[in-house]
Design a protein around this motif. Structure first.
Motif, PDB file in Angstrom:
ATOM      1  N   LEU A   1       0.846  -1.218   0.160  1.00  0.00           N
ATOM      2  CA  LEU A   1      -0.030  -0.100  -0.135  1.00  0.00           C
ATOM      3  C   LEU A   1       0.919   1.077  -0.098  1.00  0.00           C
ATOM      4  O   LEU A   1       1.727   1.313   0.675  1.00  0.00           O
ATOM      5  CB  LEU A   1      -0.777  -0.113   1.176  1.00  0.00           C
ATOM      6  CG  LEU A   1      -1.909  -1.257   1.472  1.00  0.00           C
ATOM      7  CD1 LEU A   1      -2.642  -1.101   2.634  1.00  0.00           C
ATOM      8  CD2 LEU A   1      -2.794  -1.068   0.265  1.00  0.00           C
ATOM      9  N   ASN A   2       0.595   1.986  -0.759  1.00  0.00           N
ATOM     10  CA  ASN A   2       1.095   3.574  -0.875  1.00  0.00           C
ATOM     11  C   ASN A   2       0.160   4.290   0.136  1.00  0.00           C
ATOM     12  O   ASN A   2      -0.711   4.831  -0.152  1.00  0.00           O
ATOM     13  CB  ASN A   2       1.031   4.127  -2.187  1.00  0.00           C
ATOM     14  CG  ASN A   2       1.696   5.485  -2.364  1.00  0.00           C
ATOM     15  OD1 ASN A   2       2.467   5.952  -1.347  1.00  0.00           O
ATOM     16  ND2 ASN A   2       1.215   6.361  -3.063  1.00  0.00           N
ATOM     17  N   ILE A   3       0.841   4.514   1.430  1.00  0.00           N
ATOM     18  CA  ILE A   3      -0.102   5.262   2.497  1.00  0.00           C
ATOM     19  C   ILE A   3       1.277   6.176   3.149  1.00  0.00           C
ATOM     20  O   ILE A   3       2.352   5.906   3.258  1.00  0.00           O
ATOM     21  CB  ILE A   3      -0.859   4.536   3.488  1.00  0.00           C
ATOM     22  CG1 ILE A   3      -0.067   3.428   4.339  1.00  0.00           C
ATOM     23  CG2 ILE A   3      -1.889   3.782   2.705  1.00  0.00           C
ATOM     24  CD1 ILE A   3      -0.835   2.550   5.327  1.00  0.00           C
TER      25      ILE A   3
ATOM     26  N   VAL B   1      -5.238   2.682   7.196  1.00  0.00           N
ATOM     27  CA  VAL B   1      -6.166   1.813   6.521  1.00  0.00           C
ATOM     28  C   VAL B   1      -7.616   1.921   7.047  1.00  0.00           C
ATOM     29  O   VAL B   1      -7.524   1.423   8.047  1.00  0.00           O
ATOM     30  CB  VAL B   1      -5.594   0.400   5.981  1.00  0.00           C
ATOM     31  CG1 VAL B   1      -6.537  -0.578   5.236  1.00  0.00           C
ATOM     32  CG2 VAL B   1      -4.278   0.324   5.606  1.00  0.00           C
TER      33      VAL B   1
ATOM     34  N   VAL C   1      -9.096  -3.047  -2.633  1.00  0.00           N
ATOM     35  CA  VAL C   1      -7.937  -2.192  -1.951  1.00  0.00           C
ATOM     36  C   VAL C   1      -7.735  -1.197  -3.021  1.00  0.00           C
ATOM     37  O   VAL C   1      -7.299  -1.412  -3.888  1.00  0.00           O
ATOM     38  CB  VAL C   1      -6.708  -3.267  -1.811  1.00  0.00           C
ATOM     39  CG1 VAL C   1      -5.715  -2.291  -1.253  1.00  0.00           C
ATOM     40  CG2 VAL C   1      -7.098  -4.299  -0.864  1.00  0.00           C
TER      41      VAL C   1
ATOM     42  N   ALA D   1      -5.453   4.520   2.787  1.00  0.00           N
ATOM     43  CA  ALA D   1      -6.148   3.471   1.971  1.00  0.00           C
ATOM     44  C   ALA D   1      -7.451   2.920   2.607  1.00  0.00           C
ATOM     45  O   ALA D   1      -7.872   3.276   3.761  1.00  0.00           O
ATOM     46  CB  ALA D   1      -5.040   2.231   1.752  1.00  0.00           C
TER      47      ALA D   1
ATOM     48  N   ASP E   1      -5.478   2.264  -2.412  1.00  0.00           N
ATOM     49  CA  ASP E   1      -4.691   3.146  -1.740  1.00  0.00           C
ATOM     50  C   ASP E   1      -4.156   4.392  -2.523  1.00  0.00           C
ATOM     51  O   ASP E   1      -4.881   4.747  -3.325  1.00  0.00           O
ATOM     52  CB  ASP E   1      -3.202   2.330  -1.670  1.00  0.00           C
ATOM     53  CG  ASP E   1      -2.521   2.115  -2.764  1.00  0.00           C
ATOM     54  OD1 ASP E   1      -3.086   2.193  -4.086  1.00  0.00           O
ATOM     55  OD2 ASP E   1      -1.345   1.774  -2.672  1.00  0.00           O
ATOM     56  N   SER E   2      -3.516   5.403  -2.156  1.00  0.00           N
ATOM     57  CA  SER E   2      -3.020   6.574  -2.725  1.00  0.00           C
ATOM     58  C   SER E   2      -4.345   7.509  -2.473  1.00  0.00           C
ATOM     59  O   SER E   2      -4.393   8.345  -3.539  1.00  0.00           O
ATOM     60  CB  SER E   2      -2.488   6.494  -3.980  1.00  0.00           C
ATOM     61  OG  SER E   2      -1.521   5.556  -4.192  1.00  0.00           O
TER      62      SER E   2
END
Length: 115
Positions: A21-23, A102, A73, A29, A75-76
């Motif tokens: 995940l890009n968090i 998340v 899912v 996310a 993300d970003s």
């Protein structure tokens, strides 16, 4: 994503530990757990104040320690409140996405329509 742009998603199941995940900072996310009947359907989300600015992902089988779950899912996402769309014109729910974390949402079992 710009209007008219469409990305194809793989529908192959994901194994444990295979999702990155890009968090961080103000980016979070959203995971939407769905009934298995939605496998392969794309779920869209948008900021509540910009319903035309949507992003989407496909429902996939995700193998976890106690079986299989079906989920999306995304993300970003910039921190804020998002609409989860039941179909292209019907909002289902809203969820708050926090930076660096998340958020999880459970799709209702009844009336499992998706675009």
């Amino acid at each position: 994503m710009s209007a008219g742009a469409h990305h194809h998603h793989t529908l192959a199941p994901s194994g444990q530990g295979t999702v990155v995940l890009n968090i961080g900072a103000d980016i979070g996310a959203l995971i939407i757990h769905t009934p298995g009947s939605l496998h392969g359907h794309e779920i869209e989300v948008s900021p509540v104040d910009a319903p035309e600015v949507r992003t989407h992902a496909a429902v996939r089988a995700r193998y976890v320690h106690d079986g299989v779950r079906f989920s999306v899912v995304i993300d970003s996402l910039h921190a804020g409140r998002y609409v989860i769309w039941r179909d292209p014109v019907t909002p289902l729910a809203e969820a708050d996405v926090m930076g660096g974390s998340v958020t999880e949402y459970e799709w209702p079992q009844e009336g499992a329509a998706a675009a």
